[in-house]
Design a protein around this motif. Structure first.
Motif, PDB file in Angstrom:
ATOM      1  N   LYS A   1      57.662 -35.395   2.752  1.00 57.89           N
ATOM      2  CA  LYS A   1      57.073 -34.589   1.581  1.00 57.89           C
ATOM      3  C   LYS A   1      57.118 -33.038   1.580  1.00 57.89           C
ATOM      4  O   LYS A   1      56.991 -32.395   0.736  1.00 57.89           O
ATOM      5  N   ALA A   2      57.260 -32.707   2.827  1.00 56.86           N
ATOM      6  CA  ALA A   2      57.219 -31.064   3.249  1.00 56.86           C
ATOM      7  C   ALA A   2      58.796 -30.653   2.972  1.00 56.86           C
ATOM      8  O   ALA A   2      59.046 -29.515   3.003  1.00 56.86           O
ATOM      9  N   ASN A   3      59.660 -31.653   3.051  1.00 54.31           N
ATOM     10  CA  ASN A   3      61.243 -31.236   2.796  1.00 54.31           C
ATOM     11  C   ASN A   3      61.843 -32.064   1.547  1.00 54.31           C
ATOM     12  O   ASN A   3      62.440 -32.819   1.800  1.00 54.31           O
ATOM     13  N   PRO A   4      61.596 -31.711   0.562  1.00 49.95           N
ATOM     14  CA  PRO A   4      61.830 -32.559  -0.501  1.00 49.95           C
ATOM     15  C   PRO A   4      63.687 -32.767  -0.586  1.00 49.95           C
ATOM     16  O   PRO A   4      64.308 -31.553  -0.173  1.00 49.95           O
TER      17      PRO A   4
ATOM     18  N   GLU B   1      58.982 -41.562  -2.999  1.00 50.40           N
ATOM     19  CA  GLU B   1      60.202 -41.584  -3.689  1.00 50.40           C
ATOM     20  C   GLU B   1      60.298 -40.231  -4.288  1.00 50.40           C
ATOM     21  O   GLU B   1      61.595 -39.736  -4.146  1.00 50.40           O
ATOM     22  N   PRO B   2      59.595 -39.532  -4.762  1.00 52.15           N
ATOM     23  CA  PRO B   2      60.080 -38.181  -5.659  1.00 52.15           C
ATOM     24  C   PRO B   2      60.354 -37.239  -4.770  1.00 52.15           C
ATOM     25  O   PRO B   2      61.123 -36.268  -5.102  1.00 52.15           O
ATOM     26  N   TYR B   3      59.905 -37.294  -3.475  1.00 55.95           N
ATOM     27  CA  TYR B   3      60.692 -36.420  -2.536  1.00 55.95           C
ATOM     28  C   TYR B   3      62.208 -36.662  -1.608  1.00 55.95           C
ATOM     29  O   TYR B   3      62.470 -36.063  -0.754  1.00 55.95           O
ATOM     30  N   LEU B   4      62.573 -37.920  -2.297  1.00 49.11           N
ATOM     31  CA  LEU B   4      64.020 -38.214  -1.550  1.00 49.11           C
ATOM     32  C   LEU B   4      65.187 -37.592  -2.258  1.00 49.11           C
ATOM     33  O   LEU B   4      64.799 -36.575  -2.944  1.00 49.11           O
TER      34      LEU B   4
END
Lengths: 444, 254
Positions: free
Chosen positions: A225-228, A283-286
């Motif tokens: 989450k911290a590194n999208p 998923e949105p951060y992948l």
């Protein structure tokens, strides 16, 4: 025009004339070994002498009632064995066609023909097709490098020969009491396949970019989450991708997941939604915002090699090291396992029920379990695959040799790799999980 | 010619690369690993090259032997049911090979043709023959059989008629049809895998197995080896592909 035509035909004739030579060239490799084998009879070698008899008190396999291991070796002599196996890595192919083929020829006068596959399921389909066409005894497939779902398919169709693995003289080197050996994705092995290597999932990262990787699942999720855009995993049903999400689903289901050998729809419906929530949450951060996933482990490796994503996951703990050596991964690549453990499994060889050369296949399966072969296979210079035999059961000399093997830069120590080995999700659960992922994560 | 080879430059670079990560324009480290594997005695690449050549050349030869009489019948004569025959000849091009391959496999297993070189050559004839027959038919549509009658009236025996009259006249068609046959057979994957059962190993089989595992250097080296013979054949026959010999452009109506 007439003249030009002559030149063209001349070239064609030269080309066709060269053909027998080309084919000859191709076959000289094995020819050379053949003459060598004749000059030097097999039984002289001490390794062969030890293996004259099967383990005491063990039932011979079907078709060999009342016979000894020496009879099997005698029958195998002069046979050609077609070994169908995944053929996508040059160092493995090299080891099979070099060390294994040469020793087999020299010690037992058996010719090994490696049939490289893109996917092992091709061999399974071939056996199914042959049996359907009525080929009961003269099948083309003598041996398959197999595990998991493919073993399941063939075993359930009753198309595997056996039980044979208990009869191999090197079988006592294997710890058959270990559940990760005597069951294959939850299905009892029952000696219908013989182990020859072990695998365990490790996560690769580049220590130059990420000195302190997150080694817990919660920590990894936080990092994602911290590194999208810097994390992804191969889309199930890719083998590696399925195994990776298994960890998250185990984590979501609590520390002691109640996944029995038989599929339980009720437990599935109760435990897996939490896992889908977890996967949808990240998923949105992948990579590419989870719109798409790498379709295979090979694509994941490419993404990692090019620095697009920061992690690669692999089932072979030594793979990262050999990829560093091959130049595909950065030299600063290292690996880790989750503090809570990672899934481990064993890979096997199996003999189809309609195989034409069962004796040669058993000799090969036995040879693969010999200290010689296991040691050579464990050497990173050859392959770096983990031994299927329990090293502690070997002679002190061999134990010393195994512990002196150089490890690749990115390979974890045996101490770490032996701890917290999680069982794989039983095969009966895999398909529902793969489908569930597609419906609840991919398509949402 | 240079333009033809330009697309292969990246392949050449990949085949000798050791480390080549985005965004470097050329590899940062080089290695002969892929090429030394290709030429290693036990790597199966050279046997596969031999198999591929034997199969492609045998397929080409057989398809021409079938194509000449069939093309002559289709191009020179009008007969009842000709349309049906033409559709049947075209059928292997229209029907996807996978639809019939499984059935063919069953039949081949029964006749002992599965897993053999002969079986693979035979199954390659299925996609290859339509092209050769059609090309030969278009050549024969422009062909005047009265030259043959003239030669015979001057005392030529049937063999001499074929050698001095028919063969030179249809040679451009044989060359172009042969090129098609060679290239189609050379790049066939699915039928080879199914009928050859993985035991008749051709270059495309090895190529796919490495391409799938993501080893770019090896895939590139194998691709270059794979393209080589096809290019040689193309160069040898290129003059027939141009308009001068009217093999393709100038064919008559079927």
């Amino acid at each position: 025009m007439g003249k030009r035509l002559n030149i063209n035909l001349g070239w064609l004739v030269v080309f066709i004339g060269l053909l027998p030579f080309l084919v000859q060239c191709a076959s000289t490799g094995s020819g050379a070994v053949q003459t060598q084998a004749k000059a030097e009879p097999a039984a002289d070698s001490p390794a062969a002498a030890v293996e004259e008899a099967g383990p005491p008190g063990v039932e011979p396999p079907p078709g060999y009632e009342g016979k000894t291991w020496a009879d099997v070796i005698a029958e195998a002599r002069g046979q050609t064995i077609n070994w169908y196996m995944w053929g996508g890595q040059d160092n493995i192919n090299n080891w099979i066609n070099g060390f294994v083929a040469d020793t087999l020829k020299a010690q037992y006068d058996i010719t090994l023909n490696q049939v490289p596959l893109v996917d092992t399921v091709e061999a399974v389909n071939k056996v199914l097709g042959e049996v359907e066409a009525g080929v009961e005894t003269d099948g083309a497939v003598d041996m398959i490098w197999i595990n998991g779902e493919n073993f399941h398919t063939l075993r359930q169709a009753d198309l595997l020969y056996g039980p044979f693995a208990q009869f191999l003289p090197n079988s006592p080197n294997v710890n058959w009491d270990d559940p990760s050996v005597n069951t294959d994705l939850g299905l009892p092995v029952d000696f219908y396949e013989s182990p020859w290597g072990k695998a365990r999932m490790v996560i690769a990262y580049d220590s130059a970019k990420l000195p302190e990787p997150p080694t817990t699942i919660d920590g990894l999720i936080e990092w994602i989450k911290a590194n999208p855009g810097k994390f992804t995993y191969p889309a199930p049903p890719d083998f590696t991708g399925t195994a990776f999400i298994t960890h998250l689903c185990y984590h979501a289901a609590g520390d002691d997941p109640p996944f029995t050998v038989e599929f339980d729809k009720q437990v599935f419906d109760e435990t897996f939604p939490a896992c889908w929530d977890m996967l949808n949450d990240i998923e949105p951060y992948l990579w590419r915002e989870g719109q798409t996933y790498p379709e295979s482990h090979a694509r994941q490796q490419d993404l990692f090699a090019n620095g697009e994503v920061f992690f690669d996951m692999a089932f072979n703990p030594a793979e990262a090291s050999s990829l560093v050596a091959a130049g595909r991964f950065p030299e600063t690549t290292r690996t880790f396992v989750f503090d809570s453990g990672t899934v481990a499994n064993t890979h096997y060889v199996a003999i189809p029920a309609n195989a034409a050369h069962k004796a040669a296949a058993m000799v090969l399966a036995n040879f693969l379990l010999s200290p010689d072969a296991q040691y050579s296979k464990a050497d990173v210079a050859n392959w770096g695959d983990f031994p299927a035999v329990e090293v502690a059961r070997l002679s002190p000399d061999w134990q010393a040799k195994f512990s002196a093997l150089p490890r690749g830069v990115a390979t974890l120590s045996n101490d770490i790799l032996d701890k917290n080995r999680l069982p794989e999700l039983p095969a009966t659960w895999r398909l529902p999980m793969e489908k569930g992922w597609e419906e609840n994560v991919l398509k949402r | 010619m240079g333009g033809l080879l330009l697309p292969f430059l990246p392949l050449l670079l990949w085949s000798v690369s050791h480390r080549w990560y985005f965004p470097a324009i050329i590899p940062t480290e080089w290695s002969w690993r892929a090429w030394s594997y290709v030429f290693k005695a036990n790597s199966q690449v050279l046997p596969a090259l031999g198999y591929s050549l034997v199969i492609a050349l045998a397929t080409t030869l057989l398809s021409i032997l079938i194509g000449i009489p069939a093309g002559r019948a289709m191009g020179l004569y009008r007969f009842r049911g000709q349309t049906v025959v033409r559709v049947l000849i075209l059928a292997p091009v229209i029907v996807p090979p996978l639809a019939v391959a499984m059935g063919i496999h069953m039949v081949f297993i029964r006749y002992g043709l599965a897993n053999t070189l002969a079986g693979v050559v035979l199954v390659h004839l299925i996609p290859v023959t339509p092209y050769v027959v059609l090309i030969m038919a278009s050549i024969f549509a422009n062909y005047n059989p009265e030259y043959e009658a003239q030669a015979r009236s001057l005392g030529a025996r049937p063999g001499q008629v074929f050698r001095y009259i028919t063969f030179p006249a249809i040679l451009p068609g044989i060359v172009v049809g042969g090129l098609f046959a060679f290239i189609i057979s050379w790049s066939e994957y699915l039928l080879t895998l199914l009928i050859g059962g993985g035991q008749v190993i051709t270059l495309p089989l090895l190529l796919f197995s490495f391409a799938n595992s993501g080893d770019n250097a090896l895939t590139a080296a194998l691709s270059l080896i794979f393209i080589g013979p096809a290019i040689i054949f193309l160069v040898l026959t290129s003059r027939y592909l141009t308009g001068r010999h009217a093999a393709v452009g100038g064919g008559g109506r079927l």
